[in-house]
Motif scaffolding. Structure first.
Motif, PDB file in Angstrom:
ATOM      1  N   TRP A  26       0.844  -1.190   0.000  1.00 48.61           N
ATOM      2  CA  TRP A  26       0.000   0.000   0.000  1.00 48.61           C
ATOM      3  C   TRP A  26       0.882   1.244   0.000  1.00 48.61           C
ATOM      4  CZ3 TRP A  26      -5.372  -0.200  -0.153  1.00 48.61           C
ATOM      5  CH2 TRP A  26      -5.923  -1.464   0.015  1.00 48.61           C
ATOM      6  N   TYR A 114      -0.903  -0.451  -3.879  1.00 48.82           N
ATOM      7  CA  TYR A 114      -2.283   0.030  -3.957  1.00 48.82           C
ATOM      8  C   TYR A 114      -2.371   1.475  -3.476  1.00 48.82           C
ATOM      9  CZ  TYR A 114      -4.139  -4.707  -4.572  1.00 48.82           C
ATOM     10  OH  TYR A 114      -4.444  -5.952  -5.042  1.00 48.82           O
ATOM     11  N   ARG A 115      -3.097   2.288  -4.259  1.00 50.62           N
ATOM     12  CA  ARG A 115      -3.561   3.555  -3.733  1.00 50.62           C
ATOM     13  C   ARG A 115      -4.998   3.391  -3.236  1.00 50.62           C
ATOM     14  NH1 ARG A 115      -2.149   8.740  -3.526  1.00 50.62           N
ATOM     15  NH2 ARG A 115      -0.233   8.334  -4.681  1.00 50.62           N
ATOM     16  N   THR A 116      -5.835   2.772  -4.047  1.00 47.88           N
ATOM     17  CA  THR A 116      -7.171   2.326  -3.633  1.00 47.88           C
ATOM     18  C   THR A 116      -7.405   0.967  -4.261  1.00 47.88           C
ATOM     19  OG1 THR A 116      -8.213   3.446  -5.514  1.00 47.88           O
ATOM     20  CG2 THR A 116      -8.120   4.650  -3.422  1.00 47.88           C
ATOM     21  N   SER A 129      -8.849  -1.258  -9.416  1.00 46.78           N
ATOM     22  CA  SER A 129      -7.851  -0.809  -8.429  1.00 46.78           C
ATOM     23  C   SER A 129      -6.971   0.279  -9.040  1.00 46.78           C
ATOM     24  CB  SER A 129      -6.994  -1.988  -7.977  1.00 46.78           C
ATOM     25  OG  SER A 129      -7.780  -2.993  -7.375  1.00 46.78           O
TER      26      SER A 129
END
Length: 455
Positions: A26, A114-116, A129
């Motif tokens: 993340w 991951y950002r979102t 994603s």
């Protein structure tokens, strides 16, 4: 300072394994830095693939290879790193599972975070994603890249002398576009052939073709020495296929089975199918004793199972089944004609209404003349009719004769009484229909009661 969350395993023969845990995949937990441009990020991708530090956590599925670099190359071309799995699979002509495997490897190697994370909730809008392209800190340490700043915002400002040669090789690899390998199978399905001609020719025959003569085109002859033969004959059904074929034929042709399920009917008639029955034989065995109205068949499969239970043992030979079908067809024709009334033509009657009406009128005139003569000689109107029924064979009567009997019975109720005395109730009703018999008996009862009241 950021805590290292990389795993290293020093197994013999494998070298150190670079693997990022799921918790560090993340933006808020990664130790890498965001790539300033796609070119620099592709350099780190090629370095991870060639360094041997990374080993996938899965023991199955694809490994790191040209497909991984191909997917990374597609990700580097995106302005916003928001790739959909279906989009990558469709564009790169890969399966969805393959794309997911390689995206997992890029995350485990510390190249994607991951950002979102996308949503996959059933019944709602699915979102892809959103990733950030990250350069691992191990890449900077291995090449001696100096950075300023902290966390994700670190920026490179220089490189050690010993890392310049390696960064140059990685730059060439990053500039080279990776493409999918083409299939080695020729499109036409045939290999190249060399014309067997004597000597050499200065001109090439590539791209040219020779048209056949018009005589060969007209006759359709083929001068090929070996003709192709069909090695596969007509497909034969196995036991299961024969059962389903019989079930489908019953559902299609039998009116009261049209709402039934084909697999269920196939299972119910499996013994008949194995014995070689046809759908007509199954229908005859089902309706042998009484016909079935489609409106009354609320559960067709249960009715069929009840009626054909054990019939494959009762009619074991084809001859017995043939006799059963013939008897059913005759009873069906008689049943249809008996309930249709004398106004409707019989199933097997000739379509000559004029001839039938003339014969019926002639027979009625003769009977009335005979009855008048007999009544005048004896003086008894209630005497038995001249037309003695005797032993009438119902199956030997033609449709014209049956129509004449019914017409005369409708005219004279005493004729029905004489037939009841001679033939019995069952045979008379089969000949004249129950409607005519009931009407005649009701008329006779009214006549008898009127005579009693007159006295």
């Amino acid at each position: 300072m950021f805590e290292r969350v990389y795993e290293y395993s020093g197994e013999p023969g494998r070298g150190g394994a670079l693997r990022v845990l799921a918790a560090a995949q993340w933006v808020s937990t990664t130790t890498g830095r965001i790539a300033t441009d796609p070119y620099s990020w592709m350099q780190s991708v090629h370095w991870v693939g060639g360094s041997g530090l990374y080993t996938p956590s899965r023991n199955y599925g694809p490994k790191w290879g040209p497909t991984t670099v191909l997917i990374a190359q597609e990700l580097s071309a995106l302005t916003e790193c928001r790739p959909g799995v279906e989009y990558l699979a469709r564009k790169l002509k890969l399966s969805k599972r393959t794309v997911q495997y390689h995206l997992d490897m890029l995350r485990e190697a510390g190249l994607l975070v991951y950002r979102t994370k996308g949503t996959r909730i059933t019944g709602s809008i699915r979102h892809a994603s959103v990733y950030e392209r990250v350069i691992p800190v191990e890449f900077d340490e291995a090449l001696g890249i100096r950075t300023i700043g902290e966390g994700l915002e670190r920026r490179p400002v220089g490189i050690a002398e010993e890392g310049r040669k390696l960064i140059g090789k990685l730059a060439k690899k990053a500039a080279r576009k990776v493409r999918r390998r083409r299939s080695r199978t020729p499109v036409s399905g045939r290999g190249r052939c060399t014309p067997m001609q004597g000597g050499t020719s200065a001109s090439s025959t590539t791209g040219t073709s020779t048209s056949p003569s018009e005589t060969k085109l007209a006759s359709g002859s083929n001068a090929h020495p070996t003709q192709k033969k069909a090695t596969r004959g007509p497909q034969k059904l196995n036991k299961i296929g024969r059962r389903y074929q019989l079930g489908q034929e019953l559902v299609t042709n039998v009116p009261w089975l049209q709402q039934a399920s084909t697999p269920r009917i196939s299972w119910i008639t499996r013994h008949c199918a194995d014995a070689g029955w046809t759908w007509r034989e199954v229908q005859a065995a089902t309706e042998e004793h009484s016909p079935i109205d489609p409106a009354d068949a609320r559960r067709p499969s249960g009715l069929l199972a009840h009626r054909i239970k054990g019939v494959h043992l009762l009619y074991a030979s084809p001859e017995a089944r043939q006799q059963m079908v013939l008897a059913w067809q005759e009873s069906t024709a008689q049943e249809h004609f008996r309930h249709s009334g004398y106004d409707a033509p019989a199933p097997h009657a000739a379509p000559d209404d004029v001839e039938a009406s003339e014969a019926q009128a002639a027979f009625g005139a003769a009977m009335r003349a005979s009855r008048t003569t007999r009544s005048a000689s004896t003086g008894n109107n209630d005497e038995e009719l001249l037309y003695a029924s005797g032993n009438i064979d119902l199956h030997a009567l033609s449709p014209h004769e049956i129509g004449i009997h019914r017409a005369f019975a409708a005219e004279d109720p005493t004729y029905v009484r004489s037939l009841l005395d001679e033939m019995g109730d069952t045979a008379t009703r089969r000949l004249l229909t129950s409607k005519l018999v009931n009407q005649a008996l009701a008329a006779l009862r009214l006549t008898t009661s009127a005579t009693v009241n007159a006295f």
